[in-house]
Design a protein around this motif. Structure first.
Motif, short mmCIF file in Angstrom:
data_model
loop_
_atom_site.label_atom_id
_atom_site.label_comp_id
_atom_site.label_asym_id
_atom_site.label_seq_id
_atom_site.Cartn_x
_atom_site.Cartn_y
_atom_site.Cartn_z
N GLY A 136 0.72 -1.33 0.09
CA GLY A 136 0.11 0.22 -0.02
C GLY A 136 0.75 1.28 0.16
N PRO A 137 2.01 1.32 0.82
CA PRO A 137 2.58 2.52 0.75
C PRO A 137 3.33 2.94 -0.63
N TRP A 138 3.74 1.70 -1.13
CA TRP A 138 4.25 2.20 -2.76
C TRP A 138 3.12 2.29 -3.59
N LEU A 139 2.05 1.73 -3.65
CA LEU A 139 0.99 2.14 -4.50
C LEU A 139 0.33 3.52 -4.11
N ALA A 140 0.34 3.83 -2.86
CA ALA A 140 0.01 5.33 -2.55
C ALA A 140 1.05 6.17 -3.36
N LEU A 141 2.33 5.82 -3.42
CA LEU A 141 3.60 6.77 -3.89
C LEU A 141 3.15 6.93 -5.49
N GLY A 142 2.83 5.83 -5.98
CA GLY A 142 2.56 5.67 -7.31
C GLY A 142 1.20 6.46 -7.73
N PHE A 143 0.23 6.36 -6.82
CA PHE A 143 -1.13 7.30 -7.12
C PHE A 143 -0.64 8.62 -7.02
N LEU A 144 0.26 9.29 -5.90
CA LEU A 144 0.44 10.49 -5.93
C LEU A 144 1.18 10.99 -7.03
N ALA A 145 2.13 10.21 -7.71
CA ALA A 145 2.88 10.35 -8.80
C ALA A 145 1.92 10.65 -10.06
N GLY A 146 0.95 9.86 -10.44
CA GLY A 146 -0.02 9.82 -11.31
C GLY A 146 -1.04 11.20 -11.19
N TRP A 147 -1.54 11.23 -9.91
CA TRP A 147 -2.28 12.40 -9.94
C TRP A 147 -1.41 13.74 -9.97
N ILE A 148 -0.18 13.92 -9.27
CA ILE A 148 0.43 15.37 -9.71
C ILE A 148 0.62 15.33 -11.36
N TYR A 149 0.91 14.06 -11.88
CA TYR A 149 1.16 14.19 -13.50
C TYR A 149 -0.38 14.81 -14.12
N ARG A 150 -1.20 14.06 -13.52
CA ARG A 150 -2.64 14.49 -14.38
C ARG A 150 -3.05 15.92 -13.85
N ALA A 151 -2.70 16.37 -12.82
CA ALA A 151 -3.35 17.84 -12.28
C ALA A 151 -2.62 18.75 -12.65
N TYR A 152 -1.10 18.62 -12.58
CA TYR A 152 -0.20 19.69 -12.79
C TYR A 152 0.69 19.46 -13.87
#
Length: 160
Positions: A136-152
């Protein structure tokens, strides 16, 4: 833009909490993952205007991880992923859309592998494929990276 910044702040707090809980208990509680899926869908409907990207992403994320979970259990005779991981990837798909799921899973997987290899070297121990660890911690990191790419990100946008 303020809506995206508020959503990002809430997402970071939720992902940090999920990562901390999973690192200590090997569980990703539904009380945090399920509302995170709903929040991603609502954000895509109300702010980003991409409800289908969100729904397809959530379905692909959940379905692919459940398929991997079942396939691994049948192949190896033991659990390898939990449904909490599938729900977290569904949330990532709901927030980011299906097209970013490969990036999210790649970042999470490579980060987990790098951590496990580094830890094994530091501790001078062999990696054991039967050793459980929280993903989960590593998926959370990937999730955050994906969101930052999508949003910004650089303005690349694909609805699926």
């Amino acid at each position: 833009m303020i809506h995206i910044q508020l959503a990002t702040t809430g997402l970071i707090a939720c992902l940090a909490g999920l990562a901390w809980i999973d690192a200590r208990t090997m569980r990703l509680p539904d009380i945090l993952t399920l509302p995170l899926i709903a929040a991603g869908v609502l954000l895509n409907v109300l702010v980003l205007g991409t409800p289908w990207a969100s729904l397809v992403g959530a379905g692909l994320g959940y379905g692919s991880f459940v398929a991997i979970e079942i396939g691994y259990r049948r192949l190896r005779g033991r659990d390898g992923l939990g449904r909490g991981d599938a729900k977290l990837v569904a949330a990532a798909g709901a927030w980011c859309g299906g097209w970013l799921l490969p990036l999210i899973i790649l970042v999470g997987s490579v980060s987990a592998l790098a951590f496990m290899l580094t830890r094994a070297v530091i501790r001078r121990e062999k990696l054991d494929s039967a050793q459980a660890f929280p993903f989960g911690p590593w998926l959370a990191l990937g999730f955050l990276a994906g969101w930052i790419y999508r949003a910004y990100g650089p303005g690349l946008y694909v609805a699926f």
